[in-house]
Design an enzyme around this catalytic site. Sequence first.
Site, PDB file in Angstrom:
ATOM      1  N   LYS A 196      30.602 -27.842   7.105  1.00 22.60           N
ATOM      2  CA  LYS A 196      30.595 -29.273   7.441  1.00 22.60           C
ATOM      3  C   LYS A 196      31.361 -29.437   8.747  1.00 22.60           C
ATOM      4  CE  LYS A 196      29.135 -33.157   5.602  1.00 22.60           C
ATOM      5  NZ  LYS A 196      28.081 -33.350   4.583  1.00 22.60           N
ATOM      6  N   ASP A 201      25.131 -36.789   8.644  1.00 22.95           N
ATOM      7  CA  ASP A 201      25.943 -37.284   7.528  1.00 22.95           C
ATOM      8  C   ASP A 201      26.372 -38.695   7.944  1.00 22.95           C
ATOM      9  OD1 ASP A 201      27.296 -36.179   4.892  1.00 22.95           O
ATOM     10  OD2 ASP A 201      28.863 -37.323   5.885  1.00 22.95           O
TER      11      ASP A 201
END
Length: 445
Positions: free
Chosen positions: A124, A164
């Site tokens: 991430k 995201d």
Amino acid sequence: MIASKVIEDLKSRFPNEPEYIQAVSEVLGSIEEEYNKHPEFEKANLVERLCIPDRIVSFRVTWTDDQGKVRTNMGYRIQHNNAIGPYKGGVRFHASVNQSILKFLAFEQTFKNSLTTLPMGGAKGGSDFSPRGKSNAEVMRFCQAFMLELTRHIGPELDVPAGDIGVGGREVGFMFGMYKKLTRDFSGTFTGKGREFGGSLIRPEATGYGNIYFLKEMLKTRGMDLKGKKVLISGSGNVAQYTAEKVLQEGGIVMTMSDSDGYVYDPDGIDREKLDFIMELKNLYRGRIREYAEKYPGVKYVAGARPWGEKADIATPCATQNELNGDDAKTLLANGIIAVSEGANMPSTPEAIEAFQAAKILYCPGKASNAGGVSVSGLEMSQNAQHLSWTAAEVDAKLLQIMQSIHSDCVKYGTEPDGYINYVKGANVAGFMKVAKAMMAQGLV
Ligand code: NDP
Ligand code: 2IT
């Protein structure tokens, strides 16, 4: 492994990372029993090697705003684990981003990606830059500056970012453009790209659609479906929008949507036409959900609150972490909620999860129910590697199949002696076993 001891140790090593500790605690608590059946795991200290990321890259991003002022933000990429495939996971741009939040997301992503059946490791990234209130040109300059550093850490077989919170098609386009310029390579290094340059059909829809495909499977275990069911949705971004779209297609009624300023409750339901208004408002004009209540009479807008106090059959949190706490869970249960399916990552606090499970309602953690997004990202990687593209119907059919397979895994590993399906345990054990076996086979690396 004694989960509580490992967690205490991680807490003292990483004292300022509450979200990371929260995510780790949930997983270790539910895999402890299975892990301890394998003494070879403990001998290889698999638990610590799985909790601590392979690598954390952090850097300064320097960009210039429209007034000519030079600004700085932090940039990060957490490469958590690549035992089963190249690092894979989204990029988040939001003022709240810090190392703890990205570490929790990268950790979760590793188990989620394992569940998808596709060969993807977990990662991430992101920045404490918020696109909210910035001009298009500022967002482009920021994305380009971010890529000046990130480019050297990613690649089609190394690490493949995507979107995201705060990162949608616009931001991915700008980042991919700069990546291509710097590397002179047109490769599948980002997913969630525009459909004109290698993006998969159904990727924008995938997380929301997958969430509802999963919810349908959960309801099926109790002989129910979505027809006529009232659904509370939080958020009004990518995941919330396509969750709402699929709820409508399945005959459900969308009662609420929200943003970080408040929520709207529509007693008549947010129908197709009204959802189109929200999509345009959010995606084109980058407006506020309050404007929905200004447009449609009879709609209630509640500032500074989340929708969990409203009465409904189903709740699906699709905004952010820890947006549904123990008190919210109690209210939902008192109002007769039958299912909670997480579109967001870790939206329910541990107290909320405990309340849902104690009441034995259908509850599924995000790493299973929101895995549709990264699954179609994996399918985008496959299409890019083959230099071809599949039709929307083909991708949607594969997405449905993957969500059904994740549901079966949860049932397999999570069914308790009394028949209750503990989806938290099921998802964590199923996700863990595949990564663990791959790590064992690859030695101490
Ligand atoms: P978007 O940026 O498209 O939308 C986020 C939505 O949540 C917006 O409505 C936003 O409101 C709201 N929100 C964000 N932060 C907060 C906050 N701190 N408090 C209250 N509301 C907030 O993001 P996505 O829809 O892509 O992501 C939503 C969730 O789903 C995240 O948890 C993400 O990690 C998860 N997820 C996303 C996937 C994807 O493919 N995009 C895949 C799997 C999970 P505002 O506009 O006011 O900021
Ligand atoms: O949390 C997630 O699964 C995502 N943001 C999507 C990641 C991806 O690589 O598509």
